[in-house]
Scaffold this motif. Sequence first.
Motif, PDB file in Angstrom:
ATOM      1  N   ALA A 156     -62.442  -9.684 -19.657  1.00  0.00           N
ATOM      2  CA  ALA A 156     -62.294 -10.365 -18.360  1.00  0.00           C
ATOM      3  C   ALA A 156     -60.825 -10.650 -18.065  1.00  0.00           C
ATOM      4  O   ALA A 156     -60.060 -10.968 -18.978  1.00  0.00           O
ATOM      5  N   PRO A 157     -60.433 -10.590 -16.797  1.00  0.00           N
ATOM      6  CA  PRO A 157     -59.118 -11.104 -16.428  1.00  0.00           C
ATOM      7  C   PRO A 157     -59.102 -12.628 -16.574  1.00  0.00           C
ATOM      8  O   PRO A 157     -60.158 -13.275 -16.545  1.00  0.00           O
ATOM      9  N   VAL A 158     -57.903 -13.172 -16.732  1.00  0.00           N
ATOM     10  CA  VAL A 158     -57.757 -14.622 -16.879  1.00  0.00           C
ATOM     11  C   VAL A 158     -56.796 -15.116 -15.798  1.00  0.00           C
ATOM     12  O   VAL A 158     -55.712 -14.545 -15.622  1.00  0.00           O
ATOM     13  N   PHE A 159     -57.201 -16.137 -15.090  1.00  0.00           N
ATOM     14  CA  PHE A 159     -56.380 -16.739 -14.037  1.00  0.00           C
ATOM     15  C   PHE A 159     -56.029 -18.170 -14.439  1.00  0.00           C
ATOM     16  O   PHE A 159     -56.765 -18.814 -15.199  1.00  0.00           O
ATOM     17  N   LEU A 160     -54.934 -18.664 -13.894  1.00  0.00           N
ATOM     18  CA  LEU A 160     -54.605 -20.084 -14.086  1.00  0.00           C
ATOM     19  C   LEU A 160     -53.600 -20.520 -13.026  1.00  0.00           C
ATOM     20  O   LEU A 160     -52.983 -19.691 -12.344  1.00  0.00           O
ATOM     21  N   GLU A 161     -53.464 -21.830 -12.908  1.00  0.00           N
ATOM     22  CA  GLU A 161     -52.391 -22.424 -12.110  1.00  0.00           C
ATOM     23  C   GLU A 161     -51.512 -23.250 -13.040  1.00  0.00           C
ATOM     24  O   GLU A 161     -52.017 -23.868 -13.977  1.00  0.00           O
ATOM     25  N   VAL A 162     -50.228 -23.259 -12.757  1.00  0.00           N
ATOM     26  CA  VAL A 162     -49.288 -24.035 -13.565  1.00  0.00           C
ATOM     27  C   VAL A 162     -48.191 -24.555 -12.645  1.00  0.00           C
ATOM     28  O   VAL A 162     -47.753 -23.849 -11.723  1.00  0.00           O
ATOM     29  N   ARG A 163     -47.760 -25.802 -12.872  1.00  0.00           N
ATOM     30  CA  ARG A 163     -46.674 -26.363 -12.054  1.00  0.00           C
ATOM     31  C   ARG A 163     -45.444 -25.479 -12.151  1.00  0.00           C
ATOM     32  O   ARG A 163     -45.087 -25.016 -13.232  1.00  0.00           O
ATOM     33  N   THR A 164     -44.805 -25.272 -11.008  1.00  0.00           N
ATOM     34  CA  THR A 164     -43.637 -24.368 -10.991  1.00  0.00           C
ATOM     35  C   THR A 164     -42.474 -24.925 -11.813  1.00  0.00           C
ATOM     36  O   THR A 164     -41.572 -24.167 -12.169  1.00  0.00           O
ATOM     37  N   ASP A 165     -42.502 -26.246 -12.144  1.00  0.00           N
ATOM     38  CA  ASP A 165     -41.430 -26.824 -12.962  1.00  0.00           C
ATOM     39  C   ASP A 165     -41.825 -26.983 -14.432  1.00  0.00           C
ATOM     40  O   ASP A 165     -41.102 -27.612 -15.199  1.00  0.00           O
ATOM     41  N   ASN A 166     -42.962 -26.412 -14.831  1.00  0.00           N
ATOM     42  CA  ASN A 166     -43.451 -26.577 -16.204  1.00  0.00           C
ATOM     43  C   ASN A 166     -42.977 -25.394 -17.062  1.00  0.00           C
ATOM     44  O   ASN A 166     -43.723 -24.461 -17.374  1.00  0.00           O
ATOM     45  N   ASP A 167     -41.687 -25.459 -17.442  1.00  0.00           N
ATOM     46  CA  ASP A 167     -41.078 -24.304 -18.123  1.00  0.00           C
ATOM     47  C   ASP A 167     -41.775 -23.973 -19.445  1.00  0.00           C
ATOM     48  O   ASP A 167     -41.919 -22.794 -19.785  1.00  0.00           O
ATOM     49  N   ALA A 168     -42.186 -24.998 -20.205  1.00  0.00           N
ATOM     50  CA  ALA A 168     -42.809 -24.741 -21.507  1.00  0.00           C
ATOM     51  C   ALA A 168     -44.113 -23.967 -21.334  1.00  0.00           C
ATOM     52  O   ALA A 168     -44.356 -22.971 -22.024  1.00  0.00           O
ATOM     53  N   ALA A 169     -44.949 -24.429 -20.402  1.00  0.00           N
ATOM     54  CA  ALA A 169     -46.243 -23.758 -20.213  1.00  0.00           C
ATOM     55  C   ALA A 169     -46.043 -22.351 -19.641  1.00  0.00           C
ATOM     56  O   ALA A 169     -46.712 -21.400 -20.078  1.00  0.00           O
ATOM     57  N   ILE A 170     -45.119 -22.205 -18.704  1.00  0.00           N
ATOM     58  CA  ILE A 170     -44.882 -20.874 -18.123  1.00  0.00           C
ATOM     59  C   ILE A 170     -44.426 -19.905 -19.219  1.00  0.00           C
ATOM     60  O   ILE A 170     -44.903 -18.759 -19.299  1.00  0.00           O
ATOM     61  N   ALA A 171     -43.530 -20.372 -20.105  1.00  0.00           N
ATOM     62  CA  ALA A 171     -43.071 -19.505 -21.204  1.00  0.00           C
ATOM     63  C   ALA A 171     -44.235 -19.128 -22.110  1.00  0.00           C
ATOM     64  O   ALA A 171     -44.365 -17.962 -22.523  1.00  0.00           O
ATOM     65  N   LEU A 172     -45.088 -20.105 -22.403  1.00  0.00           N
ATOM     66  CA  LEU A 172     -46.260 -19.833 -23.251  1.00  0.00           C
ATOM     67  C   LEU A 172     -47.151 -18.772 -22.600  1.00  0.00           C
ATOM     68  O   LEU A 172     -47.592 -17.818 -23.262  1.00  0.00           O
TER      69      LEU A 172
END
Length: 167
Positions: free
Chosen positions: A113-129
């Motif tokens: 399955a594809p995986v979708f998510l939303e993340v705050r644009t200022d959440n650098d740690a989560a975006i990197a993960l």
Amino acid sequence: MTASERAAQPTTLAPLRRSDIPRCVEIEHLLFPGDDPWSAAAFRAELSSGAYYLGAYDGDGALLGYGGLAILGTRGNYDTEVHTIGVVPQWQGYGIGAALITGLLAKADALDAPVFLEVRTDNDAAIALYEKNGFVRMGVRKGYYQPSGADAYTMRRPPVSRNEVDR
Ligand SMILES: CC(C)(COP(=O)(O)OP(=O)(O)OC[C@H]1O[C@@H](n2cnc3c(N)ncnc32)[C@H](O)[C@@H]1OP(=O)(O)O)[C@@H](O)C(=O)NCCC(=O)NCCS
């Protein structure tokens, strides 16, 4: 506990228990104070919905973090969404978030399955993960988080059968 003691502690992933919900709510308030942290009712609804939730536990069984994947659609045509992932502040940076996302993505891959998510644009740690784990940014949802009004990136990771093509 010191940082080196934390780094040496074994942690275990296991299905999140309903008895963990009060601690999840406490952790939500620590992690998302300005963005409508989830209530116990929200966690209960998630666990009842058939979503795939993992907890990360220390050697004494204390909850250090959690992550949840909603599974939508029908056999052969599943979509999944990372609904939440969080690690208690003192335990961030010790590989627990990476272990949780790996566990959630293994489930998505088993469903192809594809995986979708939303993340705050200022959440650098989560975006990197997420980027390390094959997610790419799709677009921005203005004011997605409330009451803060913060924007979110929508991100997508393709189904495992499309990895070679899309990643
Ligand atoms: C995002 C979060 C779950 C990461 O968990 P963690 O256990 O701290 O992360 P890990 O130690 O497993 O690190 C995994 C990867 O995440 C990224 N990362 C983690 N902390 C980071 C930081 N402070 N800055 C930049 N990247 C970071 C890195 O890519 C890291 O890989 P690396 O160590 O090889 O560089 C954790 O920071 C957290 O709970 N944040 C608050 C809640 C949250 O924002 N959840 C996501 C909502 S969408």
